[in-house]
Motif scaffolding. Structure first.
Motif, PDB file in Angstrom:
ATOM      1  N   PHE A  27       0.829  -1.202   0.000  1.00  0.00           N
ATOM      2  CA  PHE A  27       0.000   0.000   0.000  1.00  0.00           C
ATOM      3  C   PHE A  27       0.867   1.257   0.000  1.00  0.00           C
ATOM      4  CE2 PHE A  27      -3.390  -2.814   0.547  1.00  0.00           C
ATOM      5  CZ  PHE A  27      -4.612  -2.158   0.676  1.00  0.00           C
ATOM      6  N   VAL A  28       1.935   1.247   0.803  1.00  0.00           N
ATOM      7  CA  VAL A  28       2.817   2.420   0.874  1.00  0.00           C
ATOM      8  C   VAL A  28       3.482   2.678  -0.469  1.00  0.00           C
ATOM      9  CG1 VAL A  28       4.863   3.418   1.946  1.00  0.00           C
ATOM     10  CG2 VAL A  28       3.225   2.152   3.349  1.00  0.00           C
ATOM     11  N   LEU A  29       4.030   1.626  -1.078  1.00  0.00           N
ATOM     12  CA  LEU A  29       4.696   1.777  -2.372  1.00  0.00           C
ATOM     13  C   LEU A  29       3.739   2.334  -3.426  1.00  0.00           C
ATOM     14  CD1 LEU A  29       6.607  -1.619  -2.299  1.00  0.00           C
ATOM     15  CD2 LEU A  29       7.717   0.621  -2.514  1.00  0.00           C
ATOM     16  N   SER A  30       2.523   1.816  -3.434  1.00  0.00           N
ATOM     17  CA  SER A  30       1.538   2.277  -4.407  1.00  0.00           C
ATOM     18  C   SER A  30       1.119   3.715  -4.124  1.00  0.00           C
ATOM     19  CB  SER A  30       0.322   1.348  -4.395  1.00  0.00           C
ATOM     20  OG  SER A  30      -0.591   1.708  -5.399  1.00  0.00           O
ATOM     21  N   TYR A  31       0.930   4.037  -2.854  1.00  0.00           N
ATOM     22  CA  TYR A  31       0.543   5.400  -2.494  1.00  0.00           C
ATOM     23  C   TYR A  31       1.602   6.411  -2.915  1.00  0.00           C
ATOM     24  CZ  TYR A  31      -0.633   9.453   0.386  1.00  0.00           C
ATOM     25  OH  TYR A  31      -0.933  10.734   0.818  1.00  0.00           O
ATOM     26  N   LYS A  32       2.872   6.033  -2.745  1.00  0.00           N
ATOM     27  CA  LYS A  32       3.970   6.934  -3.082  1.00  0.00           C
ATOM     28  C   LYS A  32       4.349   6.880  -4.571  1.00  0.00           C
ATOM     29  CE  LYS A  32       6.361   7.301   1.388  1.00  0.00           C
ATOM     30  NZ  LYS A  32       6.631   8.752   1.337  1.00  0.00           N
ATOM     31  N   ASP A  33       3.621   6.113  -5.352  1.00  0.00           N
ATOM     32  CA  ASP A  33       3.868   6.005  -6.801  1.00  0.00           C
ATOM     33  C   ASP A  33       5.280   5.510  -7.098  1.00  0.00           C
ATOM     34  OD1 ASP A  33       1.288   7.001  -7.632  1.00  0.00           O
ATOM     35  OD2 ASP A  33       1.978   8.996  -7.034  1.00  0.00           O
ATOM     36  N   LEU A  34       5.759   4.561  -6.283  1.00  0.00           N
ATOM     37  CA  LEU A  34       7.095   4.006  -6.490  1.00  0.00           C
ATOM     38  C   LEU A  34       6.992   2.712  -7.296  1.00  0.00           C
ATOM     39  CD1 LEU A  34       8.511   4.529  -2.892  1.00  0.00           C
ATOM     40  CD2 LEU A  34       9.082   5.856  -4.928  1.00  0.00           C
ATOM     41  N   PRO A  35       7.817   2.543  -8.316  1.00  0.00           N
ATOM     42  CA  PRO A  35       7.766   1.306  -9.105  1.00  0.00           C
ATOM     43  C   PRO A  35       8.288   0.129  -8.281  1.00  0.00           C
ATOM     44  CG  PRO A  35       9.665   2.617  -9.763  1.00  0.00           C
ATOM     45  CD  PRO A  35       8.866   3.472  -8.795  1.00  0.00           C
ATOM     46  N   PHE A  36       7.589  -0.999  -8.344  1.00  0.00           N
ATOM     47  CA  PHE A  36       8.047  -2.169  -7.607  1.00  0.00           C
ATOM     48  C   PHE A  36       7.538  -3.444  -8.261  1.00  0.00           C
ATOM     49  CE2 PHE A  36       3.878  -1.504  -5.828  1.00  0.00           C
ATOM     50  CZ  PHE A  36       3.412  -2.759  -5.446  1.00  0.00           C
ATOM     51  N   VAL A  37       8.233  -4.523  -7.991  1.00  0.00           N
ATOM     52  CA  VAL A  37       7.799  -5.850  -8.426  1.00  0.00           C
ATOM     53  C   VAL A  37       7.697  -6.723  -7.184  1.00  0.00           C
ATOM     54  CG1 VAL A  37       8.828  -5.660 -10.712  1.00  0.00           C
ATOM     55  CG2 VAL A  37      10.176  -6.608  -8.836  1.00  0.00           C
ATOM     56  N   THR A  38       6.895  -7.762  -7.277  1.00  0.00           N
ATOM     57  CA  THR A  38       6.712  -8.678  -6.153  1.00  0.00           C
ATOM     58  C   THR A  38       7.325 -10.031  -6.491  1.00  0.00           C
ATOM     59  OG1 THR A  38       4.617  -7.597  -5.586  1.00  0.00           O
ATOM     60  CG2 THR A  38       5.036  -9.769  -4.618  1.00  0.00           C
ATOM     61  N   LEU A  39       8.111 -10.550  -5.563  1.00  0.00           N
ATOM     62  CA  LEU A  39       8.618 -11.910  -5.664  1.00  0.00           C
ATOM     63  C   LEU A  39       7.879 -12.750  -4.633  1.00  0.00           C
ATOM     64  CD1 LEU A  39      12.484 -11.533  -6.168  1.00  0.00           C
ATOM     65  CD2 LEU A  39      10.686 -11.900  -7.873  1.00  0.00           C
ATOM     66  N   TRP A  40       7.151 -13.756  -5.120  1.00  0.00           N
ATOM     67  CA  TRP A  40       6.316 -14.572  -4.253  1.00  0.00           C
ATOM     68  C   TRP A  40       7.123 -15.744  -3.709  1.00  0.00           C
ATOM     69  CZ3 TRP A  40       1.959 -12.188  -3.139  1.00  0.00           C
ATOM     70  CH2 TRP A  40       1.454 -11.261  -4.064  1.00  0.00           C
ATOM     71  N   VAL A  41       7.032 -15.967  -2.409  1.00  0.00           N
ATOM     72  CA  VAL A  41       7.805 -17.001  -1.728  1.00  0.00           C
ATOM     73  C   VAL A  41       6.852 -17.968  -1.038  1.00  0.00           C
ATOM     74  CG1 VAL A  41       9.624 -17.470  -0.029  1.00  0.00           C
ATOM     75  CG2 VAL A  41       9.638 -15.316  -1.319  1.00  0.00           C
ATOM     76  N   GLU A  42       7.054 -19.262  -1.258  1.00  0.00           N
ATOM     77  CA  GLU A  42       6.284 -20.267  -0.525  1.00  0.00           C
ATOM     78  C   GLU A  42       6.561 -20.113   0.970  1.00  0.00           C
ATOM     79  OE1 GLU A  42       4.130 -22.505  -1.402  1.00  0.00           O
ATOM     80  OE2 GLU A  42       4.383 -22.909  -3.550  1.00  0.00           O
ATOM     81  N   TYR A  43       5.524 -20.294   1.772  1.00  0.00           N
ATOM     82  CA  TYR A  43       5.677 -20.107   3.220  1.00  0.00           C
ATOM     83  C   TYR A  43       6.815 -20.959   3.775  1.00  0.00           C
ATOM     84  CZ  TYR A  43       4.513 -19.754   8.161  1.00  0.00           C
ATOM     85  OH  TYR A  43       4.573 -19.529   9.512  1.00  0.00           O
ATOM     86  N   SER A  44       6.890 -22.212   3.356  1.00  0.00           N
ATOM     87  CA  SER A  44       7.908 -23.121   3.880  1.00  0.00           C
ATOM     88  C   SER A  44       9.312 -22.745   3.424  1.00  0.00           C
ATOM     89  CB  SER A  44       7.598 -24.560   3.459  1.00  0.00           C
ATOM     90  OG  SER A  44       7.564 -24.668   2.042  1.00  0.00           O
ATOM     91  N   ASP A  45       9.401 -21.941   2.365  1.00  0.00           N
ATOM     92  CA  ASP A  45      10.707 -21.561   1.816  1.00  0.00           C
ATOM     93  C   ASP A  45      11.213 -20.225   2.352  1.00  0.00           C
ATOM     94  OD1 ASP A  45      10.729 -23.848   0.281  1.00  0.00           O
ATOM     95  OD2 ASP A  45       9.888 -22.864  -1.492  1.00  0.00           O
ATOM     96  N   ILE A  46      10.427 -19.555   3.192  1.00  0.00           N
ATOM     97  CA  ILE A  46      10.809 -18.217   3.652  1.00  0.00           C
ATOM     98  C   ILE A  46      12.180 -18.199   4.324  1.00  0.00           C
ATOM     99  CG2 ILE A  46      10.250 -16.373   5.306  1.00  0.00           C
ATOM    100  CD1 ILE A  46       7.316 -16.769   4.593  1.00  0.00           C
ATOM    101  N   PRO A  47      12.473 -19.083   5.292  1.00  0.00           N
ATOM    102  CA  PRO A  47      13.805 -19.014   5.929  1.00  0.00           C
ATOM    103  C   PRO A  47      14.951 -19.158   4.937  1.00  0.00           C
ATOM    104  CG  PRO A  47      12.333 -20.395   7.209  1.00  0.00           C
ATOM    105  CD  PRO A  47      11.632 -20.123   5.913  1.00  0.00           C
ATOM    106  N   ILE A  48      14.856 -20.123   4.026  1.00  0.00           N
ATOM    107  CA  ILE A  48      15.910 -20.351   3.048  1.00  0.00           C
ATOM    108  C   ILE A  48      16.048 -19.155   2.106  1.00  0.00           C
ATOM    109  CG2 ILE A  48      16.635 -21.788   1.103  1.00  0.00           C
ATOM    110  CD1 ILE A  48      15.209 -24.133   2.459  1.00  0.00           C
ATOM    111  N   ALA A  49      14.908 -18.667   1.619  1.00  0.00           N
ATOM    112  CA  ALA A  49      14.929 -17.560   0.655  1.00  0.00           C
ATOM    113  C   ALA A  49      15.471 -16.281   1.287  1.00  0.00           C
ATOM    114  CB  ALA A  49      13.525 -17.322   0.106  1.00  0.00           C
TER     115      ALA A  49
END
Length: 210
Positions: A27-49
């Motif tokens: 929400f903050v990034l969108s409100y501030k009109d900042l370009p961004f991409v999302t990298l989706w991470v599996e829940y079980s992979d969060i520590p490793i990633a």
């Protein structure tokens, strides 16, 4: 300007995004009109990633460490930030246009110990064993937040001034809307004269996410 990278939790829900904490920097990034991409991470992979990119772990209440999302990577500065509030603070300092902590309100928002549904307090989801008590506790919390809005002179917690506080409230509402059953979300939406469905809609529109 290179796009910033937001790490979020992968989901089977349409559009993926559902968790309230990664939603806040989105929400903050969108409100501030900042370009961004999302990298989706599996829940079980969060520590490793997160270890692989050098992200710092968060501290649990018992002092142990846990790797979580959101994490934000900014290739323009080389910064890597963990925790939704720290990300918001970083974005405010680095990209001050369209402030989310107006009138030096960041210390006040940081000091606030109670936000609707915030993970720092023990308001359980309304599907625990003590279901009726959970709903009563949740509604009581929203009644308190409703008083905050009623005391302001405008549509936002800070009157006519939009702030990160409104984003926090909206993202917790978004979480409920995404994970609860339709009739359960309708129940929350009906509280305080339909205030909460309106708050979510207003914040999504303000952040250009409607």
């Amino acid at each position: 300007m290179l796009p910033l990278v937001l790490y979020d939790i992968l989901s089977e829900l349409p559009g993926n995004n559902w968790s309230s904490n990664p939603a806040k920097p989105r929400f903050v990034l969108s409100y501030k009109d900042l370009p961004f991409v999302t990298l989706w991470v599996e829940y079980s992979d969060i520590p490793i990633a997160m270890k692989s990119i050098g992200a710092k772990p968060n501290k649990r209440r018992d002092g142990s460490e846990v790797y979580t999302v959101p994490v934000l990577s900014d290739p323009n500065t080389g910064s890597l930030i963990t925790d939704s509030l720290e990300i918001a603070s970083y974005l405010e300092k680095t990209y001050p246009e369209k402030p989310i902590f107006p009138n030096n309100s960041e210390p006040l928002i940081r000091a606030a110990k109670f936000f609707i549904g915030a993970r720092s307090i023990d308001i359980p989801l309304p599907w625990d064993a003590k279901r009726d008590e959970d709903w009563e506790l949740l509604e009581k919390g929203y009644n308190t937040a409703y008083e905050w809005y009623q005391k302001s002179d405008g549509k936002w917690i800070m009157g006519n001034t939009f702030s990160y506080a409104d984003i926090v409230v909206a993202c917790e509402l978004l979480w409920y809307k995404r994970v609860l059953k339709e009739d359960e979300w309708a129940k929350i939406s009906s509280w305080n004269g339909g205030k909460w469905a309106q708050v979510l809609a207003d914040v999504e529109k303000e952040c250009k996410l409607a």
